[in-house]
Design an enzyme around this catalytic site. Structure first.
Site, PDB file in Angstrom:
ATOM      1  N   ARG A  46      15.809 -30.895  13.678  1.00 59.87           N
ATOM      2  CA  ARG A  46      16.617 -30.208  14.690  1.00 59.87           C
ATOM      3  C   ARG A  46      17.965 -30.906  14.794  1.00 59.87           C
ATOM      4  NH1 ARG A  46      16.045 -31.967  19.439  1.00 59.87           N
ATOM      5  NH2 ARG A  46      13.771 -31.784  19.578  1.00 59.87           N
ATOM      6  N   TYR A  98      33.329  -7.872  21.081  1.00 56.34           N
ATOM      7  CA  TYR A  98      32.044  -7.553  20.452  1.00 56.34           C
ATOM      8  C   TYR A  98      30.972  -7.408  21.544  1.00 56.34           C
ATOM      9  CZ  TYR A  98      27.740  -8.343  17.840  1.00 56.34           C
ATOM     10  OH  TYR A  98      26.481  -8.219  17.319  1.00 56.34           O
ATOM     11  N   ASP A 170      36.877 -16.085  17.848  1.00 57.19           N
ATOM     12  CA  ASP A 170      35.834 -15.492  17.015  1.00 57.19           C
ATOM     13  C   ASP A 170      36.528 -14.962  15.760  1.00 57.19           C
ATOM     14  OD1 ASP A 170      34.005 -13.796  15.774  1.00 57.19           O
ATOM     15  OD2 ASP A 170      33.130 -13.091  17.671  1.00 57.19           O
ATOM     16  N   LYS A 195      27.859 -12.234   8.611  1.00 59.86           N
ATOM     17  CA  LYS A 195      28.755 -11.211   8.069  1.00 59.86           C
ATOM     18  C   LYS A 195      29.368 -11.698   6.745  1.00 59.86           C
ATOM     19  CE  LYS A 195      27.538  -9.369  11.986  1.00 59.86           C
ATOM     20  NZ  LYS A 195      28.287  -9.535  13.218  1.00 59.86           N
TER      21      LYS A 195
HETATM   22  C1  LIG Z   1      27.957  -9.880  14.604  1.00 55.10           C
HETATM   23  C2  LIG Z   1      29.010 -10.485  15.453  1.00 55.10           C
HETATM   24  C3  LIG Z   1      28.703 -11.475  16.401  1.00 55.10           C
HETATM   25  C4  LIG Z   1      27.288 -11.941  16.677  1.00 55.10           C
HETATM   26  O1  LIG Z   1      26.740 -12.593  15.591  1.00 55.10           O
HETATM   27  P1  LIG Z   1      25.165 -12.567  15.231  1.00 55.10           P
HETATM   28  O2  LIG Z   1      25.099 -13.352  13.972  1.00 55.10           O
HETATM   29  O3  LIG Z   1      24.780 -11.120  15.088  1.00 55.10           O
HETATM   30  O4  LIG Z   1      24.458 -13.218  16.379  1.00 55.10           O
HETATM   31  C5  LIG Z   1      29.753 -12.027  17.133  1.00 55.10           C
HETATM   32  N1  LIG Z   1      31.030 -11.621  16.955  1.00 55.10           N
HETATM   33  C6  LIG Z   1      31.351 -10.654  16.058  1.00 55.10           C
HETATM   34  C7  LIG Z   1      32.778 -10.260  15.910  1.00 55.10           C
HETATM   35  C8  LIG Z   1      30.365 -10.061  15.281  1.00 55.10           C
HETATM   36  O5  LIG Z   1      30.706  -9.101  14.409  1.00 55.10           O
END
Ligand SMILES: *Cc1c(COP(=O)(O)O)cnc(C)c1O
Length: 379
Positions: A46, A98, A170, A195
């Site tokens: 962890r 988001y 982000d 992503k």
């Molecule tokens: C998908 C996404 C998230 C969340 O991420 P997860 O891996 O699905 O928890 C946060 N911000 C953006 C812009 C996203 O596209």
């Protein structure tokens, strides 16, 4: 070192035991100690794991940061950042955030006494007007989902510095290949690694990167204390994914441009939202802070009929109807009934998410095939 070299080499070393060029999947929970407190830097997975460690160093390097931490999802990474705040602290964020970020802000952290403000961040003065002595964080997402709005990161950094607040960006949509928020004055970068960094639609993961040692200490303390870490196998897959990030994103950008320009001239289409198009309202800011415009595109239809949009997302054959984005394969989505269905119609329409809006994650297939597919679906 330049980006492509870092993507392939940063954080990884041949395995000291065997010479294996690929970082092994250290599928282990614990590490044998020679004597009490006498270990090789790893005590419990962890807290630290060699495969995850290699990935954390790699992601920090490609974001031009010093410290990286990986989590079980993008939202687990966001959870870690928010836990740096205290009751009474205030956060300023964008009004087309988001959905999952909005949900964790409002339904999890608000009840612990953190106050969230949502504002149109293209309006820099409107952001500045919300600052007070309790403002501790500015949370930026750019480009935004699904309207592809661009927030000026340097302008936000000026406001956050004056307020003594932390600026978090982000950077999921842009990727570190196209945009490096730390270089523009941000204190923290967040990724949904799920992503583009993973890039192959086979892992759910999140990451944080920062350069300030005090912030990093908090980040690692919370990562270990809350325990939302990612697994060794997933870390291995993402290390492999990042080795081609620059190649993939180059192609996403090329295909994105071709598809956006095709859509922009199509007689059935009303508006195309892609920051590389000269008529995009934030095109100048995008050009300044991004090195390319990516493969995320939204568009809506003339007449704005729900049935027309639903028919198109059904008729496409190469584009797959699915949530998520950033993988090698092209995806198509209908925000009003999929990702943004939980937002009341009048609220979502104010931000542009109308019934006929369609979102594309343009993959790295042949652009001619993608355009032919959209063309037959639109016919
Ligand atoms: C998908 C996404 C998230 C969340 O991420 P997860 O891996 O699905 O928890 C946060 N911000 C953006 C812009 C996203 O596209």
């Amino acid at each position: 070192m330049k980006f492509a070299t870092k993507a392939i080499h940063a954080g990884v070393h041949p395995d000291p035991a065997t010479g294996a060029i690929m970082t092994p999947i250290y599928q282990t929970s614990t590490y044998v100690q020679d004597g009490v407190g006498n270990h090789k830097g790893y005590e419990y997975s962890r807290t630290q794991n060699p495969t995850r460690h290699a990935l954390e160093k790699n992601i920090a390097a490609i974001e031009n940061g010093k410290f990286g931490a990986c989590f079980g999802s993008g939202l687990a990474a966001i959870d870690c950042v928010l836990k740096m705040l205290n009751p009474g602290d205030e956060v300023i964020s964008t009004n087309d955030l988001y959905g999952g970020s909005y949900r964790i802000f409002k339904t999890i952290f608000e009840k612990y006494g953190i106050i969230f403000h949502f504002v149109n961040m293209q309006d820099v003065d409107a952001v500045a007007a919300l600052v007070n002595e309790n403002t501790k964080m500015i949370w930026v997402e750019t480009p935004t989902n699904p309207m592809m709005n661009i927030v000026d990161i340097e302008a936000m950094a000026k406001i956050s510095k004056a307020a003594g607040a932390m600026l978090c960006v982000d950077n999921t949509f842009a990727t570190p290949y196209l945009q490096n928020p730390l270089d523009l004055g941000a204190d923290m970068v967040m990724h949904s690694v799920t992503k583009y960094l993973g890039g192959h639609s086979d892992v759910v993961m999140g990451a944080l990167v920062c350069s300030d040692e005090n912030i990093a200490n908090e980040m690692y303390r919370i990562q270990n204390s809350s325990g939302a870490v990612t697994a060794p196998m997933d870390s291995f897959l993402v290390l492999r994914g990042i080795k081609t990030l620059h190649l993939r994103v180059q192609r996403h950008c090329e295909n994105g441009e071709k598809v956006a320009r095709f859509l922009a001239t199509h007689p059935k289409i009303d508006k195309v939202y892609w920051p590389g198009i000269e008529t995009h309202p934030n095109h100048e800011v995008a050009k300044r802070q991004m090195r390319g415009f990516g493969g995320m595109i939204s568009f809506n239809l003339k007449g704005n009929q729900l049935e027309d949009a639903l028919s198109i997302v059904k008729k496409v054959e190469i584009f797959a109807l699915a949530e998520s984005l950033g993988g090698v394969e092209s995806l198509i989505g209908h925000p009003a009934t999929m990702t943004h269905a939980s937002i009341p119609k009048d609220v979502r329409e104010q931000s542009g998410v109308v019934d006929s809006l369609i979102r594309l994650s343009v993959g790295v297939e042949d652009a001619d095939d993608l355009i032919a597919d959209l063309s037959q679906a639109l016919a």
